[in-house]
Design a protein around this motif. Sequence first.
Motif, PDB file in Angstrom:
ATOM      1  N   TYR A 154      -2.441  46.900  48.558  1.00 45.40           N
ATOM      2  CA  TYR A 154      -1.765  47.753  49.538  1.00 45.40           C
ATOM      3  C   TYR A 154      -1.375  49.084  48.918  1.00 45.40           C
ATOM      4  CZ  TYR A 154       1.488  49.008  53.322  1.00 45.40           C
ATOM      5  OH  TYR A 154       2.124  49.642  54.359  1.00 45.40           O
ATOM      6  N   ASP A 155      -1.605  50.155  49.691  1.00 48.92           N
ATOM      7  CA  ASP A 155      -1.320  51.499  49.185  1.00 48.92           C
ATOM      8  C   ASP A 155       0.085  51.993  49.533  1.00 48.92           C
ATOM      9  OD1 ASP A 155      -1.572  51.916  51.877  1.00 48.92           O
ATOM     10  OD2 ASP A 155      -3.212  53.355  51.747  1.00 48.92           O
ATOM     11  N   GLU A 178      -0.427  31.124  50.198  1.00 53.39           N
ATOM     12  CA  GLU A 178       0.566  31.938  49.492  1.00 53.39           C
ATOM     13  C   GLU A 178       0.038  33.372  49.468  1.00 53.39           C
ATOM     14  OE1 GLU A 178       2.574  30.269  45.804  1.00 53.39           O
ATOM     15  OE2 GLU A 178       1.277  31.813  44.917  1.00 53.39           O
ATOM     16  N   LEU A 179       0.870  34.319  49.842  1.00 48.94           N
ATOM     17  CA  LEU A 179       0.438  35.713  49.946  1.00 48.94           C
ATOM     18  C   LEU A 179       0.994  36.534  48.790  1.00 48.94           C
ATOM     19  CD1 LEU A 179      -0.949  38.023  51.473  1.00 48.94           C
ATOM     20  CD2 LEU A 179       1.139  38.252  52.857  1.00 48.94           C
ATOM     21  N   HIS A 180       0.082  37.224  48.096  1.00 48.31           N
ATOM     22  CA  HIS A 180       0.448  38.102  46.983  1.00 48.31           C
ATOM     23  C   HIS A 180       0.084  39.539  47.366  1.00 48.31           C
ATOM     24  CE1 HIS A 180       1.132  34.942  43.845  1.00 48.31           C
ATOM     25  NE2 HIS A 180       0.453  34.238  44.745  1.00 48.31           N
ATOM     26  N   ILE A 181       1.035  40.438  47.255  1.00 47.72           N
ATOM     27  CA  ILE A 181       0.833  41.852  47.578  1.00 47.72           C
ATOM     28  C   ILE A 181       0.796  42.639  46.281  1.00 47.72           C
ATOM     29  CG2 ILE A 181       1.661  43.840  48.878  1.00 47.72           C
ATOM     30  CD1 ILE A 181       1.016  41.453  50.642  1.00 47.72           C
ATOM     31  N   HIS A 182      -0.271  43.425  46.117  1.00 49.55           N
ATOM     32  CA  HIS A 182      -0.429  44.226  44.905  1.00 49.55           C
ATOM     33  C   HIS A 182      -0.367  45.709  45.242  1.00 49.55           C
ATOM     34  CE1 HIS A 182      -1.987  45.767  41.131  1.00 49.55           C
ATOM     35  NE2 HIS A 182      -2.958  46.367  41.787  1.00 49.55           N
ATOM     36  N   ASN A 183       0.437  46.435  44.475  1.00 43.92           N
ATOM     37  CA  ASN A 183       0.527  47.888  44.643  1.00 43.92           C
ATOM     38  C   ASN A 183       0.419  48.538  43.279  1.00 43.92           C
ATOM     39  OD1 ASN A 183       2.972  50.312  44.852  1.00 43.92           O
ATOM     40  ND2 ASN A 183       1.173  50.434  46.149  1.00 43.92           N
ATOM     41  N   ASP A 219      -6.180  52.266  36.363  1.00 46.94           N
ATOM     42  CA  ASP A 219      -7.199  52.682  37.316  1.00 46.94           C
ATOM     43  C   ASP A 219      -7.409  51.578  38.355  1.00 46.94           C
ATOM     44  OD1 ASP A 219      -9.172  51.849  34.669  1.00 46.94           O
ATOM     45  OD2 ASP A 219      -9.616  50.932  36.609  1.00 46.94           O
ATOM     46  N   VAL A 220      -8.031  51.933  39.457  1.00 46.74           N
ATOM     47  CA  VAL A 220      -8.166  51.010  40.580  1.00 46.74           C
ATOM     48  C   VAL A 220      -8.923  49.758  40.169  1.00 46.74           C
ATOM     49  CG1 VAL A 220      -9.119  50.721  42.890  1.00 46.74           C
ATOM     50  CG2 VAL A 220      -8.052  52.881  42.263  1.00 46.74           C
ATOM     51  N   ASP A 221     -10.054  49.939  39.467  1.00 50.22           N
ATOM     52  CA  ASP A 221     -10.861  48.792  39.064  1.00 50.22           C
ATOM     53  C   ASP A 221     -10.052  47.788  38.259  1.00 50.22           C
ATOM     54  OD1 ASP A 221     -12.882  50.177  40.247  1.00 50.22           O
ATOM     55  OD2 ASP A 221     -14.095  50.424  38.453  1.00 50.22           O
ATOM     56  N   ARG A 241      -8.878  52.363  54.265  1.00 48.71           N
ATOM     57  CA  ARG A 241      -8.482  53.442  55.168  1.00 48.71           C
ATOM     58  C   ARG A 241      -9.335  54.685  54.957  1.00 48.71           C
ATOM     59  NH1 ARG A 241      -2.783  53.343  56.557  1.00 48.71           N
ATOM     60  NH2 ARG A 241      -1.542  51.894  55.307  1.00 48.71           N
ATOM     61  N   ARG A 242      -9.354  55.510  55.972  1.00 47.69           N
ATOM     62  CA  ARG A 242      -9.882  56.854  55.805  1.00 47.69           C
ATOM     63  C   ARG A 242      -8.816  57.692  55.111  1.00 47.69           C
ATOM     64  NH1 ARG A 242     -11.263  55.428  61.033  1.00 47.69           N
ATOM     65  NH2 ARG A 242      -9.497  56.554  61.909  1.00 47.69           N
ATOM     66  N   HIS A 243      -9.274  58.712  54.396  1.00 46.30           N
ATOM     67  CA  HIS A 243      -8.381  59.683  53.775  1.00 46.30           C
ATOM     68  C   HIS A 243      -7.442  59.040  52.745  1.00 46.30           C
ATOM     69  CE1 HIS A 243      -9.980  61.967  57.030  1.00 46.30           C
ATOM     70  NE2 HIS A 243      -9.250  61.346  57.935  1.00 46.30           N
ATOM     71  N   SER A 244      -7.907  58.034  52.022  1.00 52.71           N
ATOM     72  CA  SER A 244      -7.098  57.464  50.952  1.00 52.71           C
ATOM     73  C   SER A 244      -8.035  56.924  49.887  1.00 52.71           C
ATOM     74  CB  SER A 244      -6.205  56.333  51.473  1.00 52.71           C
ATOM     75  OG  SER A 244      -6.935  55.136  51.597  1.00 52.71           O
ATOM     76  N   PHE A 245      -7.463  56.489  48.781  1.00 59.37           N
ATOM     77  CA  PHE A 245      -8.335  56.011  47.715  1.00 59.37           C
ATOM     78  C   PHE A 245      -9.037  54.717  48.105  1.00 59.37           C
ATOM     79  CE2 PHE A 245      -4.621  53.464  46.621  1.00 59.37           C
ATOM     80  CZ  PHE A 245      -5.166  52.287  46.143  1.00 59.37           C
ATOM     81  N   PHE A 246      -8.583  54.032  49.139  1.00 58.41           N
ATOM     82  CA  PHE A 246      -9.274  52.836  49.574  1.00 58.41           C
ATOM     83  C   PHE A 246     -10.635  53.161  50.181  1.00 58.41           C
ATOM     84  CE2 PHE A 246      -5.092  51.009  49.172  1.00 58.41           C
ATOM     85  CZ  PHE A 246      -5.388  49.777  48.638  1.00 58.41           C
ATOM     86  N   GLU A 247     -10.778  54.345  50.750  1.00 53.37           N
ATOM     87  CA  GLU A 247     -12.093  54.769  51.229  1.00 53.37           C
ATOM     88  C   GLU A 247     -13.052  54.866  50.054  1.00 53.37           C
ATOM     89  OE1 GLU A 247     -15.185  56.215  53.755  1.00 53.37           O
ATOM     90  OE2 GLU A 247     -13.368  55.048  54.067  1.00 53.37           O
TER      91      GLU A 247
END
Length: 274
Positions: A154-155, A178-183, A219-221, A241-247
């Motif tokens: 998640y960004d 079980e839900l894990h959220i990474h930022n 870094d993202v990787d 998303r568009r317009h973010s590093f997830f694109e």
Amino acid sequence: MPFIIAATDFSSVADNAVKYACDLALAQNADVTILHTYSVPLTLGDMTVPLPASEFWEEAEVTIDKLIADLRHQYPQIAFRKAVIYGNVIDAIYEFVGDNEPPMSVVVGNSYSQENPSWMDSTLLEAFRSLKYPILAIPPDTKYEQVRKIGFVYDNELGGSEHALQQLAQLTLTLGAELHIHNNQPEPEEGDMSVEINNGARGLLMPANPLYHYTYGEDVDSSILDFVAKYHLDWLIVMPRRHSFFENLFHKSHTKAIVNTSYIPIMALHETDV
């Protein structure tokens, strides 16, 4: 009745994804629609001529009927439907759903690997970016097992993500996972505080009782690979998303992260306005 769309081109990778979709449907008490798309070659020698589409449709109908007959034998608890549609898979999914209730998810085979990098330019990549329904890519030979741990990258940008976060919470509850959220955040400057996940997102995810994890300056990787390995995730969920590093996550410069997580299913959820 909730339903899952399983897209197939009748390849071995797709066959495996279809069976995964069926096992997932049992876990989610859902029906399954088997969807196949076909196209008609228009080039014959040096001439471009229309060839009869009926032959391709009839061949696809015979193949899909046999597949569904086999699946009904293996999965008698599931109600199956079929769809054979001309064109590309994204348009076909929208045509099939129309104004009706959307699918719980669209399941497809993910044949991407270091030996087969063409996945990065395929329809699957475009579906990950733009299909407004949740799409789950299943690696070759991956068999369904109970989904115990889901990871979401998640960004921390709430705008446009509200519906996706609600979908994520509901999916987690449905699967009993079980839900894990990474930022991943930039390294804080001296004296600065790290940024917590915003309260709006926390409120939407609260029913799933998630665990939050933060990394700084990676870094993202690296952050994705470490996240998957450290928490032994069964599914990885992203929101390109568009317009973010997830694109850019699915850009060729990030193939390492995709290749090395290709042993687990990857789901894409999407912004509200996709």
